[in-house]
Design an enzyme around this catalytic site. Structure first.
Site, short mmCIF file in Angstrom:
data_model
loop_
_atom_site.label_atom_id
_atom_site.label_comp_id
_atom_site.label_asym_id
_atom_site.label_seq_id
_atom_site.Cartn_x
_atom_site.Cartn_y
_atom_site.Cartn_z
N ASN A 178 13.80 16.31 23.80
CA ASN A 178 13.66 17.55 24.30
C ASN A 178 14.60 18.51 23.61
O ASN A 178 14.59 19.89 23.40
CB ASN A 178 13.59 17.90 25.71
CG ASN A 178 12.38 17.51 26.39
OD1 ASN A 178 12.22 16.99 27.61
ND2 ASN A 178 11.00 17.34 25.72
N ASP A 224 5.35 17.52 33.72
CA ASP A 224 4.95 18.32 32.20
C ASP A 224 3.84 19.32 32.42
O ASP A 224 3.40 19.31 33.55
CB ASP A 224 4.27 17.18 31.45
CG ASP A 224 4.24 17.74 29.84
OD1 ASP A 224 4.67 18.50 29.50
OD2 ASP A 224 3.36 16.94 29.16
C1 IPE Z 1 7.89 14.61 28.62
O1 IPE Z 1 7.44 15.79 28.35
C2 IPE Z 1 9.39 15.11 29.24
C3 IPE Z 1 9.47 15.63 30.38
C4 IPE Z 1 8.43 16.04 31.16
C5 IPE Z 1 10.82 15.81 30.80
P1 IPE Z 1 7.18 16.21 26.91
O2 IPE Z 1 6.40 17.56 26.79
O3 IPE Z 1 8.41 16.33 26.11
O4 IPE Z 1 6.35 15.14 26.21
P2 IPE Z 1 5.33 15.39 24.77
O5 IPE Z 1 6.41 15.90 23.69
O6 IPE Z 1 4.15 15.98 25.16
O7 IPE Z 1 5.23 13.82 24.60
C1 IPE Z 2 7.78 19.95 30.81
O1 IPE Z 2 6.75 20.94 30.39
C2 IPE Z 2 9.31 20.20 31.08
C3 IPE Z 2 10.02 19.65 29.88
C4 IPE Z 2 9.58 19.07 29.14
C5 IPE Z 2 11.42 19.92 29.91
P1 IPE Z 2 6.80 21.33 28.86
O2 IPE Z 2 7.84 22.31 28.70
O3 IPE Z 2 6.60 20.21 28.03
O4 IPE Z 2 5.34 22.01 28.86
P2 IPE Z 2 4.27 21.96 27.75
O5 IPE Z 2 3.85 20.56 27.77
O6 IPE Z 2 4.55 22.64 26.72
O7 IPE Z 2 3.06 22.77 28.54
MG MG Z 3 5.21 19.09 27.48
#
Ligand code: IPE
Ligand code: IPE
Ligand code: MG
Length: 239
Positions: free
Chosen positions: A68, A20
């Site tokens: 997602n 993340d």
């Molecule tokens: C969790 O991250 C999912 C992945 C890293 C694939 P998210 O960015 O989707 O999680 P939330 O929304 O902050 O809980």
């Molecule tokens: C994790 O990074 C990747 C996926 C969830 C696919 P994020 O896209 O959630 O990055 P932040 O949390 O917005 O920084």
């Molecule tokens: Mg994220």
């Protein structure tokens, strides 16, 4: 590199990482979010190779959750495109004796992606220095729901009695099947939540949270997390 400290040590068998912070990494640099995902994919390859060097046997990486899909279409499209490209590079892991598996509901992914997933799984089946488990369109609740459906199907067919359902049967009906429970879950990016990752398998997992954004996560950070894990006292409800 301080890899020596892991020789003969009890490193976690199964490590899970919530990859993340890609979006915030890009935002900090004034770049579109997809650049963060691209950079995160580089970290993914570095960390996978390093996990093997540490002696981790199962590494599960959370790449895309069932939630997602709520993101803007152009971001989802960019992520899917990146998976497609990265799966070609994932094939290189086979030469490094790494087995690749996927968890999650793949029926919602593009046929071309599904085909690549199937072929890398089949071609890496006999490799065993480490198993890399990629969680794509994965959600713990969705996984349990699908497992319950499969078990209910067996009950209605008369193959199984309700009182024969054990936690072992449930475990083996999950996508992770024969993969051992996760020992350590690492979440970078500053968030302190599980976001639907391995909820059944993490019943006794240790957690390590860190503020580092995933694209900045270094092999040394993984080493430090494993080292911290080794100092913890796991009791599993005993004394
Ligand atoms: C969790 O991250 C999912 C992945 C890293 C694939 P998210 O960015 O989707 O999680 P939330 O929304 O902050 O809980
Ligand atoms: C994790 O990074 C990747 C996926 C969830 C696919 P994020 O896209 O959630 O990055 P932040 O949390 O917005 O920084
Ligand atoms: Mg994220």
């Amino acid at each position: 590199m301080a890899l020596d400290r892991f020789k003969g040590a009890e490193v976690p068998t199964h490590v899970g990482i919530i990859m993340d912070g890609n979006g915030r990494w890009a935002k900090k640099r004034g770049l579109p979010r997809k650049f963060g995902h691209r950079e995160g994919a580089k970290t993914f390859r570095k960390i996978t190779r390093h996990a093997k060097k540490i002696g981790i046997k199962y590494l599960t990486l959370y790449a895309f959750s069932t939630e997602n899909w709520k993101r803007p279409k152009d971001e989802v499209d960019a992520i899917m495109e990146l998976f497609d490209k990265n799966l070609d590079e994932v094939r290189d892991f086979i030469e490094e004796n790494i087995r690749v598996r996927f968890i999650g509901d793949r029926t919602m992914l593009s046929p071309s992606l599904q085909k690549k997933m199937k072929s890398v799984e089949e071609d890496s089946r006999d490799f065993d220095s480490m198993t890399l488990v990629l969680a794509i369109n994965y959600g713990g609740q969705d996984e349990i729901t699908r497992a319950v459906r499969a078990i209910a199907g067996k009950v209605s067919e008369g193959e199984l009695e309700p009182n024969e359902i054990t936690s072992d049967i449930i475990q083996h009906s999950l996508d992770t099947g024969d993969i051992p429970p996760v020992d350590l879950i690492i979440r970078p990016s500053g968030e302190q939540r599980i976001s639907n990752f391995l909820i059944w398998q993490s019943a006794y997992a240790e957690y390590i949270f860190s503020d580092i954004l995933w694209p900045d996560y270094r092999p040394e950070d993984l080493e430090d997390a494993v080292y911290e894990f080794m100092k913890r006292n796991r009791r599993f409800g005993g004394v």
